[in-house]
Design an enzyme around this catalytic site. Structure first.
Site, PDB file in Angstrom:
ATOM      1  N   ASP A   7      11.572   7.059 -13.310  1.00  0.00           N
ATOM      2  CA  ASP A   7      10.961   7.342 -12.015  1.00  0.00           C
ATOM      3  C   ASP A   7       9.509   6.879 -12.100  1.00  0.00           C
ATOM      4  OD1 ASP A   7       9.755   8.397  -9.756  1.00  0.00           O
ATOM      5  OD2 ASP A   7      10.459  10.452 -10.082  1.00  0.00           O
ATOM      6  N   VAL A   8       9.146   5.864 -11.338  1.00  0.00           N
ATOM      7  CA  VAL A   8       7.798   5.296 -11.453  1.00  0.00           C
ATOM      8  C   VAL A   8       6.716   6.270 -11.011  1.00  0.00           C
ATOM      9  CG1 VAL A   8       8.555   2.902 -11.229  1.00  0.00           C
ATOM     10  CG2 VAL A   8       7.928   4.200  -9.168  1.00  0.00           C
ATOM     11  N   ARG A  43      18.460  -3.935  -7.564  1.00  0.00           N
ATOM     12  CA  ARG A  43      19.110  -4.594  -6.424  1.00  0.00           C
ATOM     13  C   ARG A  43      18.053  -5.264  -5.550  1.00  0.00           C
ATOM     14  NH1 ARG A  43      19.723   0.789  -6.253  1.00  0.00           N
ATOM     15  NH2 ARG A  43      21.934   0.612  -6.756  1.00  0.00           N
ATOM     16  N   ALA A  96       1.096   2.865   2.803  1.00  0.00           N
ATOM     17  CA  ALA A  96       1.294   2.595   1.379  1.00  0.00           C
ATOM     18  C   ALA A  96       1.189   1.106   1.078  1.00  0.00           C
ATOM     19  CB  ALA A  96       2.656   3.128   0.936  1.00  0.00           C
ATOM     20  N   LYS A  97       1.802   0.280   1.928  1.00  0.00           N
ATOM     21  CA  LYS A  97       1.789  -1.159   1.687  1.00  0.00           C
ATOM     22  C   LYS A  97       0.399  -1.760   1.914  1.00  0.00           C
ATOM     23  CE  LYS A  97       6.052  -1.840   0.413  1.00  0.00           C
ATOM     24  NZ  LYS A  97       6.329  -2.143  -1.009  1.00  0.00           N
ATOM     25  N   TYR A 101       4.968   4.181   5.258  1.00  0.00           N
ATOM     26  CA  TYR A 101       5.245   2.907   4.581  1.00  0.00           C
ATOM     27  C   TYR A 101       4.126   1.900   4.825  1.00  0.00           C
ATOM     28  CZ  TYR A 101       8.198  -1.072   3.095  1.00  0.00           C
ATOM     29  OH  TYR A 101       8.722  -2.175   2.463  1.00  0.00           O
ATOM     30  N   ALA A 102       3.656   1.812   6.075  1.00  0.00           N
ATOM     31  CA  ALA A 102       2.579   0.871   6.404  1.00  0.00           C
ATOM     32  C   ALA A 102       1.305   1.213   5.641  1.00  0.00           C
ATOM     33  CB  ALA A 102       2.324   0.872   7.914  1.00  0.00           C
ATOM     34  N   SER A 111       3.982  -5.648   2.132  1.00  0.00           N
ATOM     35  CA  SER A 111       4.927  -5.876   3.218  1.00  0.00           C
ATOM     36  C   SER A 111       4.169  -6.285   4.464  1.00  0.00           C
ATOM     37  CB  SER A 111       5.712  -4.589   3.509  1.00  0.00           C
ATOM     38  OG  SER A 111       6.448  -4.694   4.710  1.00  0.00           O
ATOM     39  N   GLY A 135      12.156  -1.219  -9.741  1.00  0.00           N
ATOM     40  CA  GLY A 135      13.099  -1.346  -8.637  1.00  0.00           C
ATOM     41  C   GLY A 135      13.966  -2.574  -8.806  1.00  0.00           C
TER      42      GLY A 135
END
Length: 253
Positions: free
Chosen positions: A63-64, A16, A157-158, A154-155, A142, A13
């Site tokens: 693509d990871v 950017r 995964a992080k 997202y939570a 995160s 990633g």
């Protein structure tokens, strides 16, 4: 660090935001840097900034979440830059929604990039680290790992990356490999700007609201996160492993 001792870092990633800032910082630290991103053209722009400053860099499109793609990408890095012994798993996506609106695809996409991607990249790179007797893995978690409305995927995964990090530290420590996680809070990036747009407010207003809730009274920058990654990947962090560092302008957890 001399040319013969130069270590090779891979930043996923890296086109950017936090990834680009990290790639530039690691290059300034003396690493050769493979800038890996799904958008190879954007990754090339970051790599060109490194080479323009006198560093060594390689842009890699991958693509990871794709097992064969990851294997090919890491092989290309090893062939063109040298065996990678530093890995920053930064690649990430958002598919925010409240649970009752979240689709299975929203869930799977986020898990695929963050968790599957970190697993595939770490598995592919660790053999080079073990062979060298040295390695640094930094996973981007995160503050959302502590829970955040509209980010169940997202939570999760992080938070999962934090457990993954601690397990890597236990398994790989005897080979001279450390694994740590950096967990940013509110960082001003294109990703957070997109969140503001979805909320229907300006990015400036979004940042002002965020800063008001942060003890240091400002939002973070990609460079703030890159500083933490720089420490974890450096020679002075050899006795620091399995840790999660919140870069959030105040205490969390």
């Amino acid at each position: 660090m001399s040319a013969t001792e130069q270590r090779v870092a891979v930043v996923t990633g890296g086109a950017r935001g936090i990834g680009a800032a990290t790639a530039l910082r690691l290059a300034a630290d003396g690493h050769a840097v493979a800038v890996l991103d799904l958008d190879r053209d954007a990754a090339a722009a970051t790599a060109e900034r490194i080479t323009a400053a006198g560093g060594r860099a390689l842009a890699v499109g991958a693509d990871v979440a794709d097992e064969d793609g990851v294997a090919a990408a890491v092989a290309r890095v090893a062939e063109q830059l040298g065996a990678p012994t530093v890995l920053v798993n930064n690649a990430g996506v958002l598919r925010d929604n409240l649970l009752f609106k979240m689709t299975a695809t929203d869930w799977d996409t986020v898990m695929g990039v963050h968790l599957r991607g970190a697993f595939l990249m770490s598995r592919a790179v660790q053999r080079h680290m073990v062979a060298a007797g040295f390695g640094r893995i930094v996973n981007l978690s995160s503050s959302s790992a502590l829970g955040n409305r509209g980010q169940a995927n997202y939570a999760a995964a992080k938070a999962g990356l934090q457990g993954f990090t601690k397990t890597l530290a236990l398994e790989l420590g005897k080979f001279g490999v450390t694994a740590n996680a950096v967990a940013p809070g509110f960082i001003a990036t294109e990703m957070t700007a997109a969140t503001a747009a979805r909320m229907g407010i300006t990015f400036e207003e979004f940042q002002a609201r965020g800063a008001a809730a942060i003890p240091v009274q400002r939002v973070g920058t990609p460079e703030d996160v890159a500083e933490a990654v720089s420490f974890f990947t450096g020679p002075r962090a050899g006795f620091v492993s399995g840790q999660v560092l919140y870069v959030a302008g105040g205490p969390l957890g």
